[in-house]
Design a protein around this motif. Structure first.
Motif, PDB file in Angstrom:
ATOM      1  N   GLN A 248     -68.013  28.009  59.492  1.00 15.15           N
ATOM      2  CA  GLN A 248     -67.544  28.250  58.126  1.00 15.15           C
ATOM      3  C   GLN A 248     -68.684  28.393  57.119  1.00 15.15           C
ATOM      4  OE1 GLN A 248     -64.438  29.116  57.240  1.00 15.15           O
ATOM      5  NE2 GLN A 248     -64.214  29.099  59.462  1.00 15.15           N
ATOM      6  N   GLN A 249     -69.645  27.484  57.129  1.00 16.66           N
ATOM      7  CA  GLN A 249     -70.738  27.543  56.155  1.00 16.66           C
ATOM      8  C   GLN A 249     -71.785  28.539  56.649  1.00 16.66           C
ATOM      9  OE1 GLN A 249     -70.495  25.965  53.211  1.00 16.66           O
ATOM     10  NE2 GLN A 249     -68.489  25.266  53.913  1.00 16.66           N
ATOM     11  N   ALA A 250     -71.452  29.797  56.569  1.00 15.86           N
ATOM     12  CA  ALA A 250     -72.254  30.826  57.233  1.00 15.86           C
ATOM     13  C   ALA A 250     -73.043  31.683  56.247  1.00 15.86           C
ATOM     14  CB  ALA A 250     -71.357  31.712  58.087  1.00 15.86           C
ATOM     15  N   GLU A 251     -74.045  32.357  56.798  1.00 17.50           N
ATOM     16  CA  GLU A 251     -74.854  33.309  56.039  1.00 17.50           C
ATOM     17  C   GLU A 251     -75.077  34.536  56.908  1.00 17.50           C
ATOM     18  OE1 GLU A 251     -78.412  32.092  53.597  1.00 17.50           O
ATOM     19  OE2 GLU A 251     -79.451  33.104  55.256  1.00 17.50           O
ATOM     20  N   GLY A 279     -65.025  38.445  58.977  1.00 17.44           N
ATOM     21  CA  GLY A 279     -63.965  37.971  59.855  1.00 17.44           C
ATOM     22  C   GLY A 279     -64.468  37.169  61.032  1.00 17.44           C
ATOM     23  N   GLY A 280     -63.525  36.634  61.767  1.00 16.15           N
ATOM     24  CA  GLY A 280     -63.824  35.846  62.954  1.00 16.15           C
ATOM     25  C   GLY A 280     -62.528  35.290  63.501  1.00 16.15           C
ATOM     26  N   ARG A 281     -62.584  34.765  64.712  1.00  9.44           N
ATOM     27  CA  ARG A 281     -61.381  34.224  65.317  1.00  9.44           C
ATOM     28  C   ARG A 281     -60.838  33.060  64.474  1.00  9.44           C
ATOM     29  NH1 ARG A 281     -62.325  31.352  70.800  1.00  9.44           N
ATOM     30  NH2 ARG A 281     -63.036  33.430  71.431  1.00  9.44           N
ATOM     31  N   GLY A 282     -59.599  33.191  64.052  1.00  4.16           N
ATOM     32  CA  GLY A 282     -58.961  32.131  63.288  1.00  4.16           C
ATOM     33  C   GLY A 282     -59.338  32.075  61.821  1.00  4.16           C
ATOM     34  N   LEU A 285     -58.026  34.548  55.015  1.00  3.93           N
ATOM     35  CA  LEU A 285     -58.557  35.074  53.756  1.00  3.93           C
ATOM     36  C   LEU A 285     -58.756  33.981  52.720  1.00  3.93           C
ATOM     37  CD1 LEU A 285     -56.485  38.378  53.451  1.00  3.93           C
ATOM     38  CD2 LEU A 285     -58.848  38.105  54.204  1.00  3.93           C
ATOM     39  N   SER A 286     -58.113  32.829  52.898  1.00  4.70           N
ATOM     40  CA  SER A 286     -58.248  31.742  51.928  1.00  4.70           C
ATOM     41  C   SER A 286     -59.562  30.986  52.086  1.00  4.70           C
ATOM     42  CB  SER A 286     -57.075  30.751  52.085  1.00  4.70           C
ATOM     43  OG  SER A 286     -57.092  30.171  53.384  1.00  4.70           O
ATOM     44  N   GLN A 287     -60.244  31.174  53.205  1.00  2.86           N
ATOM     45  CA  GLN A 287     -61.500  30.473  53.438  1.00  2.86           C
ATOM     46  C   GLN A 287     -62.631  31.148  52.676  1.00  2.86           C
ATOM     47  OE1 GLN A 287     -61.524  30.751  57.711  1.00  2.86           O
ATOM     48  NE2 GLN A 287     -60.608  28.730  57.986  1.00  2.86           N
ATOM     49  N   PRO A 288     -63.619  30.385  52.209  1.00  5.41           N
ATOM     50  CA  PRO A 288     -64.734  30.987  51.470  1.00  5.41           C
ATOM     51  C   PRO A 288     -65.521  31.937  52.367  1.00  5.41           C
ATOM     52  CG  PRO A 288     -65.186  28.683  51.991  1.00  5.41           C
ATOM     53  CD  PRO A 288     -63.754  28.924  52.330  1.00  5.41           C
ATOM     54  N   PRO A 289     -65.877  33.114  51.888  1.00  8.10           N
ATOM     55  CA  PRO A 289     -66.613  34.072  52.714  1.00  8.10           C
ATOM     56  C   PRO A 289     -68.058  33.620  52.904  1.00  8.10           C
ATOM     57  CG  PRO A 289     -66.426  34.893  50.480  1.00  8.10           C
ATOM     58  CD  PRO A 289     -65.613  33.628  50.539  1.00  8.10           C
ATOM     59  N   PRO A 290     -68.724  34.130  53.928  1.00  6.85           N
ATOM     60  CA  PRO A 290     -70.145  33.804  54.098  1.00  6.85           C
ATOM     61  C   PRO A 290     -70.970  34.432  52.983  1.00  6.85           C
ATOM     62  CG  PRO A 290     -69.474  35.516  55.639  1.00  6.85           C
ATOM     63  CD  PRO A 290     -68.222  35.029  54.973  1.00  6.85           C
ATOM     64  N   SER A 291     -72.131  33.860  52.737  1.00  4.00           N
ATOM     65  CA  SER A 291     -73.054  34.481  51.782  1.00  4.00           C
ATOM     66  C   SER A 291     -73.789  35.614  52.490  1.00  4.00           C
ATOM     67  CB  SER A 291     -74.045  33.448  51.256  1.00  4.00           C
ATOM     68  OG  SER A 291     -74.798  32.889  52.316  1.00  4.00           O
TER      69      SER A 291
END
Length: 487
Positions: A248-251, A279-282, A285-291
């Motif tokens: 989740q906490q991705a860049e 995107g990714g498995r699971g 759209l409500s999750q924060p996008p990567p930077s």
């Protein structure tokens, strides 16, 4: 008897090319064009690229057998009076075993930008090579480039079995084969038979050992609901990433050698391109996008590169409008963990999702010919005929317009095992080597190395630094005393 499961480290699926003017310790595990083509068993080569030097290409084959290799060169110079086409034909005329093929180019602003070689050997094996270098001397000597190679693929055993192409899993050899053959079929539109011979041959080969998803672009208008299992451009990334587990906490770091004008606003960048890569498995759209970070060389880095300003001719962006200036405000450089490529100007294109801001884990990595442009990745989805289909076009009616041919390979840890991890490695293709990155031994776990073409962590430009712009005069001399003036 008790069986023990030992940890396993997988060498990097991406290889860097050798830099001519760097010492051997900075060229560990690298490859040259002769490494790829010098095998005397090679019987046939299909070479796809944007720029070509036939003499240079032929010099890479084995000296004793190069006159026997059937060489097919696929280019995008469709205008007969094009100087590049004329030069290509003059060079090819010196080699009876070289055949030229002009790619079908239906889009006015498109280019044949894919960089791929298909190799066939006398022992009935085949290899797919996807890379980032033009087929010219400069790109294979002092510029940062990379290569992905398939294993040598054997012929299928027994009669050919027709697989259910719609059930082939992304990342599998079966899906890769389907998408590669569909890519090649795009050259044969409107009754052409450019790639028909190599398509018929590749159909006989077993791709089961391939690990990776083909991410390609072909010119034209492509419906998002057609019956084809193959998607193109950003839609191909969106489709493949649905099966990839991500943190989740991705860049996401994007290293390219050209940035196009992406429109008067950042709508395409945010709502189409970045969304497809988020995107990714699971993932919802409500999750924060990567930077997102863009890695692009500064003018000073070009001045200090091995070829000085001469290397800047292959690296393109513009700062002629407020939007172009804004695009570059998020550009980064790199430092500290040394990749050994600081003085080799980058012509490489990589898109890498790190699982955390410290870059300790890698969720996925893409090596591709595609720079950051709508021509390469495709416009935003629209209604047929070109009008933007927001509320008027259903998702089933939408289509994507692509202008250029591009090709790349997407890899992620799970391709090597359910609990596998992927970690960055520096100056070597292997984890655990000196400078190669940490290899943590966990019983039974697979760790995949990814050879880094840039240093980490990424650092933003400081106030005194400016991006390299090839269309601007640079009066400060490079390390060889040359200046850069635009005529």
């Amino acid at each position: 008897m008790q069986l023990f499961s030992f940890p396993k480290s997988i060498p990097s699926p991406f290889r860097l090319t050798r830099i001519r003017d760097l010492p051997a310790n900075l060229n560990q595990d690298t490859v040259t064009l002769k490494d790829l083509l010098g095998d005397p068993l090679i019987s046939e080569c299909w070479e796809f690229n944007y720029m070509h030097d036939i003499d240079f290409l032929m010099s890479a084959f084995d000296e004793d057998t190069r006159h026997l290799v059937k060489v097919h060169v696929v280019h995008g110079f469709w205008k007969r009076e094009d100087l590049s086409r004329v030069t290509l034909h003059e060079q090819a005329a010196r080699y009876p075993n070289v055949a030229l093929h002009a790619a079908y180019m239906p889009e006015m602003f498109g280019t044949h930008h894919s960089k791929m070689m298909i190799l066939l050997r006398h022992d009935d094996t085949a290899r797919i090579v996807i890379h980032t270098a033009n087929m010219i001397v400069r790109d294979w000597t002092n510029m940062t480039q990379a290569v992905w190679m398939s294993p040598w693929l054997p012929l299928m055993k027994g009669p050919s079995q027709q697989e259910n192409v719609h059930e082939a899993k992304p990342g599998s050899g079966a899906k890769f084969k389907v998408d590669l053959l569909n890519y090649l079929r795009a050259y044969d539109s409107r009754g052409r038979e450019t790639c028909k011979p190599i398509i018929e041959k590749l159909m006989r080969f077993d791709f089961s050992e391939v690990k990776g998803a083909l991410i390609a672009s072909v010119p034209g208008r492509h419906k998002l609901n057609d019956s084809s299992p193959t998607r193109w451009g950003w839609a191909a990334m969106e489709q493949a990433l649905k099966t990839v587990p991500v943190h989740q906490q991705a860049e996401i770091a994007i290293q390219i050698s050209s940035i196009a004008t992406l429109g008067p606003t950042d709508n395409w960048l945010k709502n189409t391109f970045s969304r497809a890569l988020s995107g990714g498995r699971g993932v919802s759209l409500s999750q924060p996008p990567p930077s997102f970070k863009v890695i692009f060389p500064t003018a000073d880095e070009i001045r200090k590169s091995l070829d000085g300003y001469a290397s800047g001719g292959s690296i393109h962006t513009k700062i002629q409008s407020p939007q172009q200036v804004k695009q570059l405000q998020q550009a980064d450089k790199s430092a500290v963990l040394d990749s050994g490529r600081k003085r080799a100007a980058p012509h490489i294109k990589t898109y890498i999702r790190y699982g955390n801001k410290s870059h300790q884990t890698i969720d996925w990595a893409l090596l591709t010919s595609a720079n950051l442009s709508k021509q390469a990745w495709g416009e935003a989805a629209s209604a047929p005929g070109g009008s933007k289909g927001k509320s008027t076009a259903s998702s089933g009616d939408r289509e994507v317009r692509i202008a250029s041919y591009e090709i790349g390979v997407l890899v992620w840890p799970e391709l090597w095992g359910e609990d596998a991890a992927m970690k960055a490695t520096f100056m070597t293709d292997n984890l655990g080597d000196s400078r190669g990155g940490e290899f943590t031994e966990q019983e039974g776990k697979v760790t995949v190395a990814l050879r880094m073409p840039y240093s980490l962590p990424l650092q933003p430009y400081d106030n005194a630094e400016v991006p390299w712009v090839a269309t601007t005069n640079h009066e400060e001399p490079d390390w060889m005393g040359q200046v850069w003036r635009v005529e």
